[in-house]
Design a protein around this motif. Sequence first.
Motif, PDB file in Angstrom:
ATOM      1  N   ALA A 445       0.788  -1.160  -0.035  1.00 24.29           N
ATOM      2  CA  ALA A 445      -0.077   0.135   0.147  1.00 24.29           C
ATOM      3  C   ALA A 445       0.928   1.296   0.084  1.00 24.29           C
ATOM      4  O   ALA A 445       0.599   2.255  -0.767  1.00 24.29           O
ATOM      5  CB  ALA A 445      -0.856   0.093   1.184  1.00 24.29           C
ATOM      6  N   ALA A 446       1.883   1.248   0.731  1.00 25.33           N
ATOM      7  CA  ALA A 446       2.842   2.427   0.874  1.00 25.33           C
ATOM      8  C   ALA A 446       3.547   2.499  -0.599  1.00 25.33           C
ATOM      9  O   ALA A 446       3.683   3.846  -0.962  1.00 25.33           O
ATOM     10  CB  ALA A 446       3.828   2.279   1.955  1.00 25.33           C
ATOM     11  N   GLU A 447       3.828   1.476  -1.122  1.00 22.79           N
ATOM     12  CA  GLU A 447       4.643   1.620  -2.343  1.00 22.79           C
ATOM     13  C   GLU A 447       3.720   2.240  -3.517  1.00 22.79           C
ATOM     14  O   GLU A 447       3.654   3.055  -4.230  1.00 22.79           O
ATOM     15  CB  GLU A 447       4.927   0.373  -2.886  1.00 22.79           C
ATOM     16  CG  GLU A 447       6.261  -0.323  -2.133  1.00 22.79           C
ATOM     17  CD  GLU A 447       6.413  -1.613  -2.585  1.00 22.79           C
ATOM     18  OE1 GLU A 447       5.785  -2.210  -3.542  1.00 22.79           O
ATOM     19  OE2 GLU A 447       7.383  -2.311  -1.986  1.00 22.79           O
ATOM     20  N   LEU A 448       2.328   1.800  -3.418  1.00 16.97           N
ATOM     21  CA  LEU A 448       1.195   2.186  -4.430  1.00 16.97           C
ATOM     22  C   LEU A 448       1.093   3.567  -3.958  1.00 16.97           C
ATOM     23  O   LEU A 448       0.760   4.460  -4.999  1.00 16.97           O
ATOM     24  CB  LEU A 448       0.089   1.437  -4.302  1.00 16.97           C
ATOM     25  CG  LEU A 448       0.175  -0.204  -4.941  1.00 16.97           C
ATOM     26  CD1 LEU A 448      -1.164  -0.978  -4.474  1.00 16.97           C
ATOM     27  CD2 LEU A 448       0.682  -0.197  -6.310  1.00 16.97           C
ATOM     28  N   ALA A 452       1.214   6.550  -6.715  1.00 19.36           N
ATOM     29  CA  ALA A 452       0.216   7.533  -7.067  1.00 19.36           C
ATOM     30  C   ALA A 452       0.330   8.963  -6.877  1.00 19.36           C
ATOM     31  O   ALA A 452       0.012   9.936  -7.707  1.00 19.36           O
ATOM     32  CB  ALA A 452      -1.196   7.135  -6.221  1.00 19.36           C
ATOM     33  N   ASP A 453       1.138   9.277  -5.692  1.00 23.19           N
ATOM     34  CA  ASP A 453       1.510  10.798  -5.507  1.00 23.19           C
ATOM     35  C   ASP A 453       2.422  11.154  -6.537  1.00 23.19           C
ATOM     36  O   ASP A 453       2.346  12.361  -7.116  1.00 23.19           O
ATOM     37  CB  ASP A 453       2.253  10.851  -4.096  1.00 23.19           C
ATOM     38  CG  ASP A 453       1.114  10.821  -2.867  1.00 23.19           C
ATOM     39  OD1 ASP A 453      -0.050  10.688  -3.109  1.00 23.19           O
ATOM     40  OD2 ASP A 453       1.668  10.666  -1.740  1.00 23.19           O
ATOM     41  N   ARG A 454       3.586  10.344  -6.907  1.00 14.40           N
ATOM     42  CA  ARG A 454       4.232  10.826  -8.020  1.00 14.40           C
ATOM     43  C   ARG A 454       3.618  11.187  -9.430  1.00 14.40           C
ATOM     44  O   ARG A 454       3.769  12.234  -9.965  1.00 14.40           O
ATOM     45  CB  ARG A 454       5.390   9.809  -8.261  1.00 14.40           C
ATOM     46  CG  ARG A 454       6.616  10.253  -9.139  1.00 14.40           C
ATOM     47  CD  ARG A 454       7.412   9.088  -9.394  1.00 14.40           C
ATOM     48  NE  ARG A 454       6.671   8.012 -10.272  1.00 14.40           N
ATOM     49  CZ  ARG A 454       6.481   8.263 -11.516  1.00 14.40           C
ATOM     50  NH1 ARG A 454       6.905   9.119 -12.216  1.00 14.40           N
ATOM     51  NH2 ARG A 454       5.745   6.981 -12.164  1.00 14.40           N
ATOM     52  N   LEU A 455       2.496  10.252  -9.752  1.00 14.70           N
ATOM     53  CA  LEU A 455       1.788  10.595 -10.897  1.00 14.70           C
ATOM     54  C   LEU A 455       0.869  11.897 -10.824  1.00 14.70           C
ATOM     55  O   LEU A 455       0.654  12.499 -11.768  1.00 14.70           O
ATOM     56  CB  LEU A 455       0.996   9.244 -11.203  1.00 14.70           C
ATOM     57  CG  LEU A 455       1.666   7.986 -11.593  1.00 14.70           C
ATOM     58  CD1 LEU A 455       1.022   6.871 -11.904  1.00 14.70           C
ATOM     59  CD2 LEU A 455       2.786   8.363 -12.799  1.00 14.70           C
ATOM     60  N   ARG A 463      -0.416  20.304 -16.269  1.00  7.95           N
ATOM     61  CA  ARG A 463      -1.594  21.164 -16.283  1.00  7.95           C
ATOM     62  C   ARG A 463      -1.013  22.887 -15.939  1.00  7.95           C
ATOM     63  O   ARG A 463      -1.844  23.840 -15.877  1.00  7.95           O
ATOM     64  CB  ARG A 463      -2.768  20.711 -15.245  1.00  7.95           C
ATOM     65  CG  ARG A 463      -3.381  19.739 -15.951  1.00  7.95           C
ATOM     66  CD  ARG A 463      -4.796  19.390 -15.196  1.00  7.95           C
ATOM     67  NE  ARG A 463      -4.796  19.613 -13.666  1.00  7.95           N
ATOM     68  CZ  ARG A 463      -4.418  18.680 -12.701  1.00  7.95           C
ATOM     69  NH1 ARG A 463      -4.212  17.458 -13.425  1.00  7.95           N
ATOM     70  NH2 ARG A 463      -4.317  18.913 -11.605  1.00  7.95           N
ATOM     71  N   GLY A 464       0.013  22.936 -15.177  1.00  7.70           N
ATOM     72  CA  GLY A 464       0.520  24.376 -14.712  1.00  7.70           C
ATOM     73  C   GLY A 464       0.122  24.406 -13.341  1.00  7.70           C
ATOM     74  O   GLY A 464       0.050  25.667 -12.742  1.00  7.70           O
ATOM     75  N   ALA A 465      -0.650  23.523 -12.552  1.00 10.64           N
ATOM     76  CA  ALA A 465      -1.038  23.719 -11.339  1.00 10.64           C
ATOM     77  C   ALA A 465       0.035  23.276 -10.179  1.00 10.64           C
ATOM     78  O   ALA A 465       1.189  22.879 -10.490  1.00 10.64           O
ATOM     79  CB  ALA A 465      -2.191  22.519 -11.122  1.00 10.64           C
ATOM     80  N   ASP A 466      -0.402  23.502  -8.898  1.00 10.62           N
ATOM     81  CA  ASP A 466       0.681  23.428  -7.815  1.00 10.62           C
ATOM     82  C   ASP A 466       0.690  21.694  -7.491  1.00 10.62           C
ATOM     83  O   ASP A 466      -0.396  21.117  -6.934  1.00 10.62           O
ATOM     84  CB  ASP A 466       0.250  24.012  -6.745  1.00 10.62           C
ATOM     85  CG  ASP A 466       1.183  23.980  -5.471  1.00 10.62           C
ATOM     86  OD1 ASP A 466       2.356  23.450  -5.597  1.00 10.62           O
ATOM     87  OD2 ASP A 466       0.880  24.626  -4.239  1.00 10.62           O
ATOM     88  N   PRO A 467       1.771  21.002  -7.701  1.00 10.25           N
ATOM     89  CA  PRO A 467       1.934  19.688  -7.318  1.00 10.25           C
ATOM     90  C   PRO A 467       1.393  19.330  -6.001  1.00 10.25           C
ATOM     91  O   PRO A 467       0.696  18.602  -5.726  1.00 10.25           O
ATOM     92  CB  PRO A 467       3.434  19.269  -7.984  1.00 10.25           C
ATOM     93  CG  PRO A 467       3.799  20.496  -8.728  1.00 10.25           C
ATOM     94  CD  PRO A 467       3.192  21.893  -8.250  1.00 10.25           C
ATOM     95  N   GLY A 468       2.003  20.051  -4.847  1.00  6.92           N
ATOM     96  CA  GLY A 468       1.751  19.749  -3.595  1.00  6.92           C
ATOM     97  C   GLY A 468       0.425  19.889  -3.177  1.00  6.92           C
ATOM     98  O   GLY A 468      -0.105  19.133  -2.652  1.00  6.92           O
ATOM     99  N   ALA A 469      -0.386  21.052  -3.749  1.00 10.83           N
ATOM    100  CA  ALA A 469      -1.848  20.957  -3.508  1.00 10.83           C
ATOM    101  C   ALA A 469      -2.471  19.900  -4.128  1.00 10.83           C
ATOM    102  O   ALA A 469      -3.583  19.541  -3.532  1.00 10.83           O
ATOM    103  CB  ALA A 469      -2.217  22.401  -3.965  1.00 10.83           C
ATOM    104  N   ALA A 470      -2.084  19.552  -5.292  1.00 11.52           N
ATOM    105  CA  ALA A 470      -2.881  18.354  -5.932  1.00 11.52           C
ATOM    106  C   ALA A 470      -2.635  17.007  -5.202  1.00 11.52           C
ATOM    107  O   ALA A 470      -3.613  16.249  -5.061  1.00 11.52           O
ATOM    108  CB  ALA A 470      -2.271  18.071  -7.270  1.00 11.52           C
ATOM    109  N   VAL A 471      -1.514  16.782  -4.671  1.00 10.56           N
ATOM    110  CA  VAL A 471      -1.178  15.715  -4.081  1.00 10.56           C
ATOM    111  C   VAL A 471      -2.005  15.636  -2.887  1.00 10.56           C
ATOM    112  O   VAL A 471      -2.495  14.861  -2.163  1.00 10.56           O
ATOM    113  CB  VAL A 471       0.162  15.803  -3.492  1.00 10.56           C
ATOM    114  CG1 VAL A 471       0.581  14.415  -2.793  1.00 10.56           C
ATOM    115  CG2 VAL A 471       1.138  15.436  -5.053  1.00 10.56           C
TER     116      VAL A 471
END
Length: 534
Positions: A445-448, A452-455, A463-471
Amino acid sequence: MSLTVDHALLPETADDAPGNREVSGITFADLGLPEGIVRKLAQNGVTTPFPIQAATIPDALAGKDILGRGRTGSGKTLSFGLPTLAALAGGRTERKRPRAVILTPTRELAMQVADALQPYGDVLGLRMKVVCGGTSMGNQIHALERGVDILVATPGRLRDLIGRGACSLEDVRITVLDEADQMSDLGFLPEVTELLDQIPAGGQRMLFSATMEDEIQTLVDRYLNDPVSHEVDAAQGAVTTMSHHILIVKPKDKAPVTAAIASRKGRTIVFVRTQLGADRVAEQLRGTGARAEALHGGMTQGARTRTLADFKDGYIDVLVATDVAARGIHVDDIDLVLNVDPAGDHKDYLHRAGRTARAGRTGTVVSLALPHQRRQIFRLMEDAGVEATRHVIQGGGVFDPEVAEITGARSMTEVQAEAASNAAQQAEREVVRLTEQLEHARRRAAELREEADRLIAKAARERGADPGAAVAGAQAAAEVPLPQQPGAPDEERDAWAGREERTAAPSHDRRERRDDRGVRRDDRPGRPGPFLRP
């Protein structure tokens, strides 16, 4: 339970029995067998022949008719099987026309003979097939169509196949009757003579039997030509090499004594008189914690084969069998036979006893006798040529140490304690297994989640959005709620109870409710249904 000794004799041990001792200084190579068979025997740890083998194989290889007499477990299968394989090596077999036939009284014995000989037949490139009732006739017909060198058969099924035109005995060169006395006991001799009459004269005939009754002698006189006789371990003498005991028990003690003996360590065969008795005793033994199964003629062949295989492989420790079903049981490490019901006659007793003390091992035969059966069983032992130790079991709930030593019997408390310990160990192993699975699932689960967070971050950057907020948003949306724990607040339980009550209300009750104007809903104009009024 207490014990008193009424009579005791000390028979010679099984290791001292002449038929169980290997013949020193003689090897299978010395007997004239092909090199391939000798090499395969050595690979299987068989290098020195038993007396019946050393005596019989040279004459059989010379093509002589053989009359062999020896008890069950003395090595007769290799005595006739290896020379038969050697004689057929290099020959050609026509379809439907085997060149050798081995007749056995039971299905189990036919299968065990084939299992014992097949490895050596494979070395010589010979094809072997078991033909018996309770198995697929279509499969047997197909094998005969392709050509079978050696047919291991029960008389009834072979007769059926011949009647269907699927088999002919016109090319048979070697005929073997194994356990001929059992065939006589089971009433197969008319079918046997019918089959022997179809085999051309001049071929080799070998007959093996533990006892020599009048009917068997008739077969010898009619079908064997100047046979060479070899007798090793005559049936009576062989059984006296085992340890025999009679336990005289009261009717109320018979079931507990049976259960205590069956709970011993090691493989045990329990003999009963009827099929229903076998099922009943096996069920009672399972109820006391013993790993027991029944074996009788009322079972399908598949069920009998599975049960016997489980017994050989150690998945069950106690086999509760009838006389007919047990005649084909050839397992070397059975060290105790328990006769819950008396044998029908001395021949049945000898066959039962022959399940133990095989291949040089020691064995014990224990017979339970109710007080009114004492005279019957004593006479049975006398007819069988057996000297048995007699014990009177007085009862009382605890086994005398001498009885426990003789039979290996264990108390129910000891058996239950062992069963509870085994169950606890199994549960502990299950906890370890589940813990490992849980830890593996957590790592996965941790690996997945990292993937998922990386993708998600990559998609946000595209998209030009904030990666941290999206995650962070994705993680919040993906939170898995924990299961509701027991002891929910009273108001929550009340709300659910009310909801369930409303949901459970039957539909006809809703039809009877009236709206605010006092008019039944189903009676309103224009409403379809059985209550619509003109």
